[in-house]
Design a protein around this motif. Structure first.
Motif, PDB file in Angstrom:
ATOM      1  N   MET A  56       0.819  -1.456  -0.150  1.00 13.99           N
ATOM      2  CA  MET A  56      -0.398   0.198  -0.120  1.00 13.99           C
ATOM      3  C   MET A  56       0.841   1.213  -0.254  1.00 13.99           C
ATOM      4  O   MET A  56       1.700   1.761   0.575  1.00 13.99           O
ATOM      5  CB  MET A  56      -0.568   0.026   1.317  1.00 13.99           C
ATOM      6  CG  MET A  56      -1.716   1.465   1.635  1.00 13.99           C
ATOM      7  SD  MET A  56      -3.005   0.989   2.629  1.00 13.99           S
ATOM      8  CE  MET A  56      -2.132   1.014   4.394  1.00 13.99           C
ATOM      9  N   LEU A  57       0.440   2.329  -0.668  1.00 12.89           N
ATOM     10  CA  LEU A  57       1.223   3.511  -0.909  1.00 12.89           C
ATOM     11  C   LEU A  57       0.224   4.687  -1.050  1.00 12.89           C
ATOM     12  O   LEU A  57      -1.532   4.083  -1.520  1.00 12.89           O
ATOM     13  CB  LEU A  57       1.850   3.672  -2.056  1.00 12.89           C
ATOM     14  CG  LEU A  57       2.852   5.487  -2.074  1.00 12.89           C
ATOM     15  CD1 LEU A  57       4.067   5.350  -1.076  1.00 12.89           C
ATOM     16  CD2 LEU A  57       3.325   5.431  -4.085  1.00 12.89           C
ATOM     17  N   THR A  58       0.084   5.055   0.245  1.00 14.92           N
ATOM     18  CA  THR A  58      -0.594   6.003   0.418  1.00 14.92           C
ATOM     19  C   THR A  58      -0.083   7.413   0.338  1.00 14.92           C
ATOM     20  O   THR A  58       1.230   8.199  -0.084  1.00 14.92           O
ATOM     21  CB  THR A  58      -1.473   6.261   1.587  1.00 14.92           C
ATOM     22  OG1 THR A  58      -0.421   6.293   3.047  1.00 14.92           O
ATOM     23  CG2 THR A  58      -2.291   5.210   1.753  1.00 14.92           C
ATOM     24  N   GLY A  59      -1.198   8.934   1.016  1.00 21.14           N
ATOM     25  CA  GLY A  59      -0.216   9.970   0.888  1.00 21.14           C
ATOM     26  C   GLY A  59      -1.727  10.799  -0.269  1.00 21.14           C
ATOM     27  O   GLY A  59      -2.276  11.083  -0.443  1.00 21.14           O
ATOM     28  N   GLU A  60      -1.122  12.736   0.211  1.00 28.18           N
ATOM     29  CA  GLU A  60      -2.179  13.575  -0.155  1.00 28.18           C
ATOM     30  C   GLU A  60      -2.255  13.297  -1.273  1.00 28.18           C
ATOM     31  O   GLU A  60      -1.631  12.974  -2.012  1.00 28.18           O
ATOM     32  CB  GLU A  60      -1.355  14.532   0.742  1.00 28.18           C
ATOM     33  CG  GLU A  60      -1.960  15.027   2.436  1.00 28.18           C
ATOM     34  CD  GLU A  60      -2.782  14.979   2.648  1.00 28.18           C
ATOM     35  OE1 GLU A  60      -3.942  15.486   1.850  1.00 28.18           O
ATOM     36  OE2 GLU A  60      -3.394  14.645   3.699  1.00 28.18           O
ATOM     37  N   VAL A  61      -3.163  14.416  -2.145  1.00 29.46           N
ATOM     38  CA  VAL A  61      -3.421  14.502  -2.991  1.00 29.46           C
ATOM     39  C   VAL A  61      -2.010  14.866  -3.973  1.00 29.46           C
ATOM     40  O   VAL A  61      -2.060  16.459  -2.864  1.00 29.46           O
ATOM     41  CB  VAL A  61      -4.898  15.266  -3.358  1.00 29.46           C
ATOM     42  CG1 VAL A  61      -5.089  16.097  -4.869  1.00 29.46           C
ATOM     43  CG2 VAL A  61      -6.055  14.698  -3.096  1.00 29.46           C
ATOM     44  N   GLY A  62      -1.871  14.819  -5.283  1.00 29.36           N
ATOM     45  CA  GLY A  62      -0.582  15.654  -5.780  1.00 29.36           C
ATOM     46  C   GLY A  62       0.929  15.509  -5.014  1.00 29.36           C
ATOM     47  O   GLY A  62       1.641  16.101  -5.622  1.00 29.36           O
ATOM     48  N   THR A  63       0.442  14.488  -4.124  1.00 38.84           N
ATOM     49  CA  THR A  63       2.104  14.315  -3.989  1.00 38.84           C
ATOM     50  C   THR A  63       3.175  13.263  -4.486  1.00 38.84           C
ATOM     51  O   THR A  63       4.278  12.755  -4.414  1.00 38.84           O
ATOM     52  CB  THR A  63       2.605  13.958  -2.310  1.00 38.84           C
ATOM     53  OG1 THR A  63       1.433  12.193  -2.144  1.00 38.84           O
ATOM     54  CG2 THR A  63       1.803  14.696  -1.610  1.00 38.84           C
TER      55      THR A  63
END
Length: 303
Positions: free
Chosen positions: A47-54
């Protein structure tokens, strides 16, 4: 419009997820390493997560380039699907022919499991990448977990990469998804760029496009971080508009006042004013701390 004027051979700040322009900050390197490591493990999910546009999608494109040749990839870009629609999409991506009259969860599942077994017999790895995975319904995520049940004594026959916004982390904390959460062998949360990395990021993209960082003066580069907070997509939008405005007025380099004008067009006057004043607040707070420390020091001398 401005490419020839600034001596560029390509648009350096396009928001398309082009791996050639991926700036490998320490965070991006760690993200890519986690995904690569997770796919080599025996578990079914990474899993890879992050804020929009990172830069999550761009990292996933880089991952695709690094996968072995004996890998078949199914890509889901629109996860707002029912369980049946998801399985049908996976069949399409893997080239599985399914009769129209036999549309059922069992039929699609059996066809996919058969394909996974065939790929394993041929020495082919099968990877499913789901972008914007925070939009997946719990029952659809559970269906994905069931697909990863097919395994050998050493590994799962299907590896799933979930890419999404921070809401995905909260989704997987639901009690009914605890079995899936336990199967995630690697996870990484991608943070925005630091102030130093923003300058390096801009320089990298300009160099790939045939230019250099001197297109922006130092005060403009510093302002980019203050206004964008280090979000790559916002940096791209802002820098592209700033280059366009500089070309329009025939300025040889992008200066701070032009960058601020571009920011107001992209983000609005209120957002720009808020982000600039926030730095001023930090400066005042820093001066206050220094003043207190100096006061204690002078007090100690007199004591």
């Amino acid at each position: 419009m401005y490419l020839n004027y600034f001596g560029l051979k390509d648009n350096p700040f396009s928001i398309a997820p082009n791996p050639a322009y991926l700036y490998m900050s320490p965070r991006h390197k760690e993200a890519l390493a986690h995904l690569t490591f997770g796919l080599r493990e025996s578990g079914g999910f990474v899993m890879l997560t992050g804020e929009v546009g990172t830069g999550k999608t761009t990292v996933s494109r880089k991952l695709l380039q690094q996968l072995p040749d004996n890998t078949q990839v199914a890509m889901i870009l629109n996860p707002t699907l029912s369980a049946l629609e998801l399985l049908a999409t996976i069949c399409d991506e893997l080239g599985i022919e399914v009769g129209e009259r036999q549309e059922s969860l069992k039929h699609y599942t059996d066809a996919i499991l058969k394909k996974l077994a065939e790929n394993h017999e041929k020495g082919t790895n099968t990877v499913l990448i789901v972008d914007e995975a925070q939009h997946l319904l719990p029952e659809v995520l559970e269906q994905l977990r069931l697909l990863t049940n097919l395994e050998t004594n050493r590994e799962k026959l299907l590896k799933v990469v979930l890419i999404g916004q921070p809401e995905l982390q909260q989704l997987l904390k639901r009690n009914e998804l605890r079995q899936l959460a336990q199967r995630i062998t690697a996870r990484y949360h991608l943070l925005p760029l630091t102030e130093t990395e923003v300058g390096s990021y801009m320089a990298h993209r300009l160099e790939v496009a045939g230019g250099d960082r001197s297109v922006f003066n130092s005060s403009a580069i510093a302002a980019v971080f203050r206004i964008t907070g280090g979000i790559p997509r916002v940096i791209n939008l802002l820098c592209d508009r700033a280059l366009t405005l500089s070309f329009t007025i025939q300025a040889p380099v992008v200066r701070k006042h032009v960058l601020l004008a571009a920011a107001k067009q992209i983000l609005g006057d209120d957002v720009v004013a808020q982000r600039r004043s926030r730095r001023f607040d930090y400066l005042l707070a820093g001066l206050f701390v220094v003043a207190i420390a100096a006061g204690y020091g002078l007090g100690g001398l007199y004591a």
